[in-house]
Design an enzyme around this catalytic site. Structure first.
Site, PDB file in Angstrom:
ATOM      1  N   ASP A  29      15.584 -12.082  -1.444  1.00 58.06           N
ATOM      2  CA  ASP A  29      16.119 -10.739  -1.207  1.00 58.06           C
ATOM      3  C   ASP A  29      15.172 -10.003  -0.254  1.00 58.06           C
ATOM      4  O   ASP A  29      13.945 -10.067  -0.399  1.00 58.06           O
ATOM      5  CB  ASP A  29      16.246  -9.975  -2.528  1.00 58.06           C
ATOM      6  CG  ASP A  29      17.108  -8.727  -2.391  1.00 58.06           C
ATOM      7  OD1 ASP A  29      18.205  -8.706  -2.983  1.00 58.06           O
ATOM      8  OD2 ASP A  29      16.684  -7.772  -1.710  1.00 58.06           O
ATOM      9  N   HIS A  99      27.031 -12.604  -5.168  1.00 59.25           N
ATOM     10  CA  HIS A  99      25.664 -13.126  -5.156  1.00 59.25           C
ATOM     11  C   HIS A  99      25.079 -12.905  -6.529  1.00 59.25           C
ATOM     12  O   HIS A  99      25.236 -11.848  -7.140  1.00 59.25           O
ATOM     13  CB  HIS A  99      24.814 -12.441  -4.087  1.00 59.25           C
ATOM     14  CG  HIS A  99      24.955 -10.942  -4.045  1.00 59.25           C
ATOM     15  ND1 HIS A  99      26.038 -10.325  -3.466  1.00 59.25           N
ATOM     16  CD2 HIS A  99      24.170  -9.952  -4.528  1.00 59.25           C
ATOM     17  CE1 HIS A  99      25.902  -9.012  -3.589  1.00 59.25           C
ATOM     18  NE2 HIS A  99      24.781  -8.755  -4.236  1.00 59.25           N
TER      19      HIS A  99
HETATM   20  P1  5GP Z   1      23.953  -5.752  -4.434  1.00 59.43           P
HETATM   21  O1  5GP Z   1      23.429  -4.340  -4.352  1.00 59.43           O
HETATM   22  O2  5GP Z   1      25.218  -5.909  -3.607  1.00 59.43           O
HETATM   23  O3  5GP Z   1      24.098  -6.290  -5.813  1.00 59.43           O
HETATM   24  O4  5GP Z   1      22.829  -6.639  -3.776  1.00 59.43           O
HETATM   25  C1  5GP Z   1      22.684  -6.788  -2.405  1.00 59.43           C
HETATM   26  C2  5GP Z   1      21.271  -7.278  -2.177  1.00 59.43           C
HETATM   27  O5  5GP Z   1      21.179  -7.781  -0.860  1.00 59.43           O
HETATM   28  C3  5GP Z   1      20.207  -6.166  -2.308  1.00 59.43           C
HETATM   29  O6  5GP Z   1      19.273  -6.521  -3.331  1.00 59.43           O
HETATM   30  C4  5GP Z   1      19.576  -6.113  -0.913  1.00 59.43           C
HETATM   31  O7  5GP Z   1      18.178  -5.889  -0.951  1.00 59.43           O
HETATM   32  C5  5GP Z   1      19.917  -7.482  -0.339  1.00 59.43           C
HETATM   33  N1  5GP Z   1      20.064  -7.483   1.102  1.00 59.43           N
HETATM   34  C6  5GP Z   1      20.725  -6.562   1.857  1.00 59.43           C
HETATM   35  N2  5GP Z   1      20.689  -6.908   3.157  1.00 59.43           N
HETATM   36  C7  5GP Z   1      19.982  -8.079   3.223  1.00 59.43           C
HETATM   37  C8  5GP Z   1      19.598  -8.924   4.321  1.00 59.43           C
HETATM   38  O8  5GP Z   1      19.903  -8.698   5.487  1.00 59.43           O
HETATM   39  N3  5GP Z   1      18.877 -10.033   4.010  1.00 59.43           N
HETATM   40  C9  5GP Z   1      18.523 -10.327   2.717  1.00 59.43           C
HETATM   41  N4  5GP Z   1      17.800 -11.439   2.535  1.00 59.43           N
HETATM   42  N5  5GP Z   1      18.877  -9.557   1.662  1.00 59.43           N
HETATM   43  C10 5GP Z   1      19.591  -8.434   1.922  1.00 59.43           C
END
Ligand code: 5GP
Ligand code: ZN
Length: 113
Positions: A29, A99
């Site tokens: 992440d 994810h």
């Molecule tokens: P959600 O909030 O949708 O459950 O999780 C999305 C996750 O993706 C977040 O923890 C955020 O830090 C991660 N994330 C967002 N953009 C990117 C990126 O460009 N690369 C990576 N490796 N992680 C990302």
């Protein structure tokens, strides 16, 4: 389709990949919330938990098995870890390609925020 995680899958956007197989990949992440914070995604674009079809059941189980293997690899399996899949606005889901978050390496609080 403009999907960040499809772009990571297709190597159009870089990521630190820690696991890859025919059905899924896992990467660090970008904004880690714990010493270990890995995202395990299916190669197949599925927008959210609400879109998981019957034919995807084994695939979603596979994400969990990969997370468990990564937890063992990182040495956090014995102490414990958390796997989370957010769904929808109030959960904090920001990327609409499912994810599984693998979080560990520190004590977790419950209930989550
Ligand atoms: P959600 O909030 O949708 O459950 O999780 C999305 C996750 O993706 C977040 O923890 C955020 O830090 C991660 N994330 C967002 N953009 C990117 C990126 O460009 N690369 C990576 N490796 N992680 C990302
Ligand atoms: Zn996608």
């Amino acid at each position: 389709m403009d999907c960040l995680f499809c772009k990571i899958r297709d190597a159009e956007i870089p990521a630190t990949i820690v696991h890859e197989d025919a059905d899924c990949l896992a990467f660090e992440d970008i904004n880690a919330k714990a010493p270990t914070h890995i995202l395990v995604i299916p190669r197949k674009h599925i927008a959210s938990t609400l879109e998981i079809a019957e034919e995807d059941e084994a695939l979603v189980g596979h994400l969990h098995r990969v997370a468990a293997d990564l937890a063992r690899e990182r040495g956090i399996a014995d102490d414990g870890f958390r796997t989370v899949m957010n769904c929808g606005a109030e959960s904090g889901q920001t990327v609409f390609h499912i994810h599984l978050h693998l979080l560990g390496g520190r004590p977790m609080t419950w209930p989550p925020g």
